[in-house]
Design a protein around this motif. Structure first.
Motif, mmCIF file in Angstrom:
data_model
loop_
_atom_site.group_PDB
_atom_site.id
_atom_site.type_symbol
_atom_site.label_atom_id
_atom_site.label_comp_id
_atom_site.label_asym_id
_atom_site.label_seq_id
_atom_site.Cartn_x
_atom_site.Cartn_y
_atom_site.Cartn_z
ATOM 1 N N VAL A 130 -93.270 34.540 -76.435
ATOM 2 C CA VAL A 130 -94.502 35.302 -76.220
ATOM 3 C C VAL A 130 -94.287 36.346 -75.132
ATOM 4 C CG1 VAL A 130 -96.896 35.184 -75.440
ATOM 5 C CG2 VAL A 130 -96.002 33.421 -76.973
ATOM 6 N N ILE A 131 -93.660 35.927 -74.031
ATOM 7 C CA ILE A 131 -93.455 36.828 -72.891
ATOM 8 C C ILE A 131 -92.492 37.951 -73.232
ATOM 9 C CG2 ILE A 131 -92.680 36.984 -70.491
ATOM 10 C CD1 ILE A 131 -93.476 34.033 -70.178
ATOM 11 N N ILE A 132 -91.360 37.616 -73.866
ATOM 12 C CA ILE A 132 -90.350 38.642 -74.144
ATOM 13 C C ILE A 132 -90.821 39.627 -75.208
ATOM 14 C CG2 ILE A 132 -89.118 37.287 -75.906
ATOM 15 C CD1 ILE A 132 -87.516 39.671 -73.330
ATOM 16 N N TRP A 133 -91.584 39.163 -76.200
ATOM 17 C CA TRP A 133 -92.090 40.090 -77.212
ATOM 18 C C TRP A 133 -93.096 41.059 -76.591
ATOM 19 C CZ3 TRP A 133 -93.130 36.465 -82.053
ATOM 20 C CH2 TRP A 133 -91.891 35.973 -82.498
ATOM 21 N N ILE A 134 -93.913 40.553 -75.682
ATOM 22 C CA ILE A 134 -94.846 41.434 -74.966
ATOM 23 C C ILE A 134 -94.076 42.457 -74.140
ATOM 24 C CG2 ILE A 134 -96.565 41.532 -73.106
ATOM 25 C CD1 ILE A 134 -97.607 38.820 -74.100
ATOM 26 N N LEU A 135 -93.018 41.988 -73.441
ATOM 27 C CA LEU A 135 -92.220 42.897 -72.620
ATOM 28 C C LEU A 135 -91.577 43.987 -73.474
ATOM 29 C CD1 LEU A 135 -90.852 43.796 -70.003
ATOM 30 C CD2 LEU A 135 -89.033 42.136 -70.468
ATOM 31 N N MET A 136 -91.027 43.622 -74.619
ATOM 32 C CA MET A 136 -90.378 44.620 -75.478
ATOM 33 C C MET A 136 -91.373 45.678 -75.955
ATOM 34 S SD MET A 136 -87.146 43.971 -75.618
ATOM 35 C CE MET A 136 -87.379 43.525 -73.915
ATOM 36 N N LEU A 137 -92.579 45.234 -76.313
ATOM 37 C CA LEU A 137 -93.619 46.181 -76.723
ATOM 38 C C LEU A 137 -94.002 47.105 -75.566
ATOM 39 C CD1 LEU A 137 -96.248 44.363 -78.983
ATOM 40 C CD2 LEU A 137 -94.917 46.401 -79.542
ATOM 41 N N LEU A 138 -94.236 46.503 -74.381
ATOM 42 C CA LEU A 138 -94.618 47.297 -73.213
ATOM 43 C C LEU A 138 -93.511 48.264 -72.829
ATOM 44 C CD1 LEU A 138 -96.332 44.603 -70.931
ATOM 45 C CD2 LEU A 138 -97.430 46.279 -72.414
ATOM 46 N N LEU A 157 -100.193 52.555 -76.769
ATOM 47 C CA LEU A 157 -99.985 53.923 -76.279
ATOM 48 C C LEU A 157 -101.296 54.687 -76.236
ATOM 49 C CD1 LEU A 157 -98.063 56.225 -75.438
ATOM 50 C CD2 LEU A 157 -97.767 56.739 -77.867
ATOM 51 N N PHE A 158 -102.091 54.544 -77.279
ATOM 52 C CA PHE A 158 -103.389 55.231 -77.325
ATOM 53 C C PHE A 158 -104.286 54.755 -76.188
ATOM 54 C CE2 PHE A 158 -107.830 55.509 -78.732
ATOM 55 C CZ PHE A 158 -107.919 56.870 -78.980
ATOM 56 N N PHE A 159 -104.291 53.446 -75.931
ATOM 57 C CA PHE A 159 -105.096 52.912 -74.834
ATOM 58 C C PHE A 159 -104.621 53.467 -73.494
ATOM 59 C CE2 PHE A 159 -105.041 49.809 -71.339
ATOM 60 C CZ PHE A 159 -106.415 49.700 -71.097
ATOM 61 N N ALA A 160 -103.306 53.450 -73.286
ATOM 62 C CA ALA A 160 -102.740 53.904 -72.011
ATOM 63 C C ALA A 160 -103.057 55.372 -71.748
ATOM 64 C CB ALA A 160 -101.239 53.675 -71.992
ATOM 65 N N LYS A 161 -103.097 56.174 -72.818
ATOM 66 C CA LYS A 161 -103.316 57.609 -72.640
ATOM 67 C C LYS A 161 -104.797 57.962 -72.562
ATOM 68 C CE LYS A 161 -101.448 61.575 -72.024
ATOM 69 N NZ LYS A 161 -100.552 61.794 -70.877
ATOM 70 N N SER A 162 -105.639 57.211 -73.216
ATOM 71 C CA SER A 162 -107.067 57.552 -73.260
ATOM 72 C C SER A 162 -107.857 56.934 -72.114
ATOM 73 C CB SER A 162 -107.673 57.098 -74.591
ATOM 74 O OG SER A 162 -107.518 55.700 -74.772
ATOM 75 N N ASN A 163 -107.303 55.917 -71.467
ATOM 76 C CA ASN A 163 -107.971 55.256 -70.349
ATOM 77 C C ASN A 163 -107.461 55.833 -69.036
ATOM 78 O OD1 ASN A 163 -108.303 53.131 -68.202
ATOM 79 N ND2 ASN A 163 -109.432 52.138 -69.867
ATOM 80 N N LEU A 188 -102.107 50.336 -65.245
ATOM 81 C CA LEU A 188 -102.222 48.937 -65.652
ATOM 82 C C LEU A 188 -101.015 48.533 -66.499
ATOM 83 C CD1 LEU A 188 -104.248 46.567 -65.461
ATOM 84 C CD2 LEU A 188 -105.179 47.306 -67.655
ATOM 85 N N LEU A 189 -100.628 49.408 -67.416
ATOM 86 C CA LEU A 189 -99.476 49.153 -68.276
ATOM 87 C C LEU A 189 -98.207 48.969 -67.443
ATOM 88 C CD1 LEU A 189 -98.102 49.170 -71.113
ATOM 89 C CD2 LEU A 189 -97.976 51.658 -70.902
ATOM 90 N N TRP A 190 -97.991 49.843 -66.458
ATOM 91 C CA TRP A 190 -96.771 49.801 -65.643
ATOM 92 C C TRP A 190 -96.715 48.544 -64.778
ATOM 93 C CZ3 TRP A 190 -92.388 52.575 -65.692
ATOM 94 C CH2 TRP A 190 -91.515 52.421 -64.626
ATOM 95 N N ARG A 191 -97.857 48.122 -64.222
ATOM 96 C CA ARG A 191 -97.857 46.924 -63.371
ATOM 97 C C ARG A 191 -97.515 45.675 -64.162
ATOM 98 N NH1 ARG A 191 -103.510 48.832 -60.867
ATOM 99 N NH2 ARG A 191 -102.731 50.449 -59.468
ATOM 100 N N HIS A 219 -101.245 36.583 -55.875
ATOM 101 C CA HIS A 219 -101.936 37.426 -54.899
ATOM 102 C C HIS A 219 -102.496 38.720 -55.498
ATOM 103 C CE1 HIS A 219 -102.791 39.163 -50.926
ATOM 104 N NE2 HIS A 219 -102.339 40.299 -51.439
ATOM 105 N N ALA A 220 -101.767 39.336 -56.417
ATOM 106 C CA ALA A 220 -102.096 40.686 -56.891
ATOM 107 C C ALA A 220 -103.430 40.745 -57.636
ATOM 108 C CB ALA A 220 -100.977 41.199 -57.792
ATOM 109 N N PRO A 221 -104.114 41.892 -57.537
ATOM 110 C CA PRO A 221 -105.381 42.091 -58.273
ATOM 111 C C PRO A 221 -105.204 41.980 -59.787
ATOM 112 C CG PRO A 221 -105.165 43.719 -56.543
ATOM 113 C CD PRO A 221 -103.849 43.027 -56.611
ATOM 114 N N ILE A 222 -104.003 42.339 -60.316
ATOM 115 C CA ILE A 222 -103.789 42.235 -61.757
ATOM 116 C C ILE A 222 -103.531 40.784 -62.167
ATOM 117 C CG2 ILE A 222 -102.823 44.549 -61.859
ATOM 118 C CD1 ILE A 222 -100.074 43.176 -62.378
ATOM 119 N N GLY A 223 -103.389 39.909 -61.153
ATOM 120 C CA GLY A 223 -103.182 38.492 -61.419
ATOM 121 C C GLY A 223 -104.390 37.676 -61.017
ATOM 122 N N PHE A 224 -104.144 36.642 -60.205
ATOM 123 C CA PHE A 224 -105.220 35.737 -59.807
ATOM 124 C C PHE A 224 -106.001 36.242 -58.586
ATOM 125 C CE2 PHE A 224 -102.117 33.036 -62.002
ATOM 126 C CZ PHE A 224 -102.932 32.469 -62.961
#
Length: 493
Positions: free
Chosen positions: A128-136, A377-383, A389-392, A440-445
């Motif tokens: 699950v993690i690696i497939w998400i990473l490859m897409l990102l 890609l569409f989300f990243a460009k339109s938001n 968020l994508l990069w973090r 600690h991070a805002p994108i996490g817990f």
């Protein structure tokens, strides 16, 4: 300047010595490699050693070893030590052992290796993690080179409609390179890309030497090694998430396993896997130094990393040289994005036993991959905050994947009676990094903020991360004991 030179010495000399040590621990021999034994003319193909090295370097060196160090140098000159030390002891080790273990297992992708050495339960989580990473990764490496082309080479607004035309061209190249045999597209076009990459890295390095160290000093003058980060971020863990690819990257494992299918002799592995990560460390050092010089010449330290690429290139190489430097930076993500999608295709095919010799099946599987990529890609460009968020998440997931790979390497080494501490220690360190960051991070817990504590406090996050380190160590030992006989029998020991 002195720390920069010391760092380069650590990188080159340390890389040579520790690379030889890692090679001795693994023990390459004269057995047939997958490229020879399983040659299918598509993914298993014997390629020349120099070409394997070049492709491996271009595959692993995306925008990470450039954008990461540009941001990482804001923590201070300490980057000139942590980048080479981390690259020698962790990043290059990671790439070498993943590539070589894959080679010993028929060119298997990392998910299959995790399944074999750590069990099906871990493999399900890892998949699950690696497939998400490859897409990102694929999406990030459409977005960043596209914006650089439009902004720095065409001189146009990245929010204009032309950006989608550029994205479409890059994506079309990715589709072609993902589907066609590796030696027909990637093997032929990469030498040209490699020449551009080499010219840009060497050009920036010459510009740094020409500066003579006049501008290469601590940005905020707050100490010999550390600077006060403009956003008040902690060196640990944020630096290691930010710089990532210049030190260690889980994404690299997916690329090493691709090249494990094209290497003719096992003894070529050190040069292909270990040394090419050392080369990436050099790229990271050069761009970190270039950023420090420009910040000390008056460039606003809040300038975005992508914008800094063009500024550094033009300042240190002039207009024409800067153009080629930017071209080199554009080449890096494109030559990582194509193989990210290719690796994802192979991982999914391996998981569901989809024959990749058939062109129609390769096309069908590739379409399944590119549809969600386009949506992201569409989300990243339109938001407005989409790309940040994508990069973090890309940075965090990248290092989390590396922890799994280091765990797999540790189990492999321990069950084979080899020195497993060389991978276990980096694994323990990065377990602390990724867990303390996500706690600690805002994108996490965001634990401290949610519990009403000082947001700058890491007390709870560090405590929980330390517990995770202990659990990681216990996990490795338990898995090694349970699977020792199964693994040794499967590997013919």
């Amino acid at each position: 300047m002195l720390l920069f030179i010391i760092g380069l010495i650590i990188l080159v000399v340390g890389g040579y010595l520790y690379g030889a040590f890692c090679e001795k621990v693994f023990g390459p021999d004269d057995r047939e490699t997958p490229a020879v034994k399983l040659n299918d003319g598509v993914d298993f193909v014997v390629m020349k050693d120099w070409k394997n090295k070049l492709i491996e370097l271009l595959n692993i060196a995306g925008t990470g070893p450039i954008l990461g160090p540009i941001q990482g140098i804001l923590f201070g000159p300490i980057a000139f030590l942590t980048i080479p030390i981390g690259c020698v002891l962790a990043g290059s080790l990671h790439d070498y052992f993943v590539g070589m273990i894959s080679m010993r297992n028929g060119g298997a992708q990392v998910p299959k290796l995790v399944d074999k050495y750590m069990g099906s339960g871990m493999n399900k989580i890892y998949n699950v993690i690696i497939w998400i990473l490859m897409l990102l990764t694929g999406v990030v490496f459409i977005y960043t080179p596209g914006d650089l082309i439009v902004n720095d080479m065409l001189g146009m607004d990245v929010n204009s409609n032309i950006i989608w035309v550029v994205y479409a061209i890059i994506l079309l190249y990715y589709v072609v390179s993902t589907i066609f045999p590796i030696d027909q597209i990637i093997g032929r076009i990469y030498p040209v890309f490699g020449a551009i990459l080499a010219a840009s890295a060497v050009g920036i390095f010459i510009g740094i030497i020409r500066d003579g160290g006049a501008s290469l000093y601590n940005i905020t003058n707050t100490g010999l090694l550390f600077s006060t980060h403009p956003d008040g971020q902690r060196f640990i863990p944020v630096f290691f998430i930010t710089v990532a690819c210049g030190i260690m990257s889980g994404f690299h494992g997916s690329q090493a396993t691709l090249i494990s299918r094209t290497v003719q002799h096992e003894k070529q592995g050190r040069g292909v896997f270990y040394n090419m990560m050392i080369a990436e460390g050099f790229i990271a050092m050069v761009w970190a130094a270039g950023a420090m010089i420009l910040f000390n010449r008056g460039t606003d330290i809040t300038t975005g990393a992508t914008a800094m690429v063009g500024i550094i290139s033009r300042e240190l190489m002039g207009t024409i040289g800067g153009f080629f430097a930017v071209a080199g930076v554009i080449v890096l993500p494109i030559t990582s994005g194509d193989t990210a999608f290719r690796a994802l295709r192979l991982m999914i095919a391996e998981q569901f036993h989809i024959d990749q010799k058939s062109a129609s099946k390769r096309v069908g599987l590739s379409l399944v991959i590119f549809i969600p990529a386009l949506l992201i890609l569409f989300f990243a460009k339109s938001n407005a905050n989409g790309f940040n968020l994508l990069w973090r998440y890309f940075g965090f997931t990248n290092q989390l994947v590396a922890v799994f790979a280091l765990a797999m390497i540790s189990v492999y080494l321990k069950t084979h009676g080899k020195n497993y501490w060389i991978s276990l220690i980096p694994g323990l360190f990065y377990t602390f990094i990724v867990t303390s960051y996500i706690f600690h991070a805002p994108i996490g817990f965001g634990l401290e903020s949610r519990l009403g504590l000082d947001p700058s406090s890491y007390v709870i996050s560090y405590t929980l991360a330390a517990i995770c380190v202990v659990l990681f160590y216990v996990l490795i030992n338990n898995i090694s004991k349970k699977r020792r006989n199964i693994i040794r029998e499967a590997d013919g020991i």
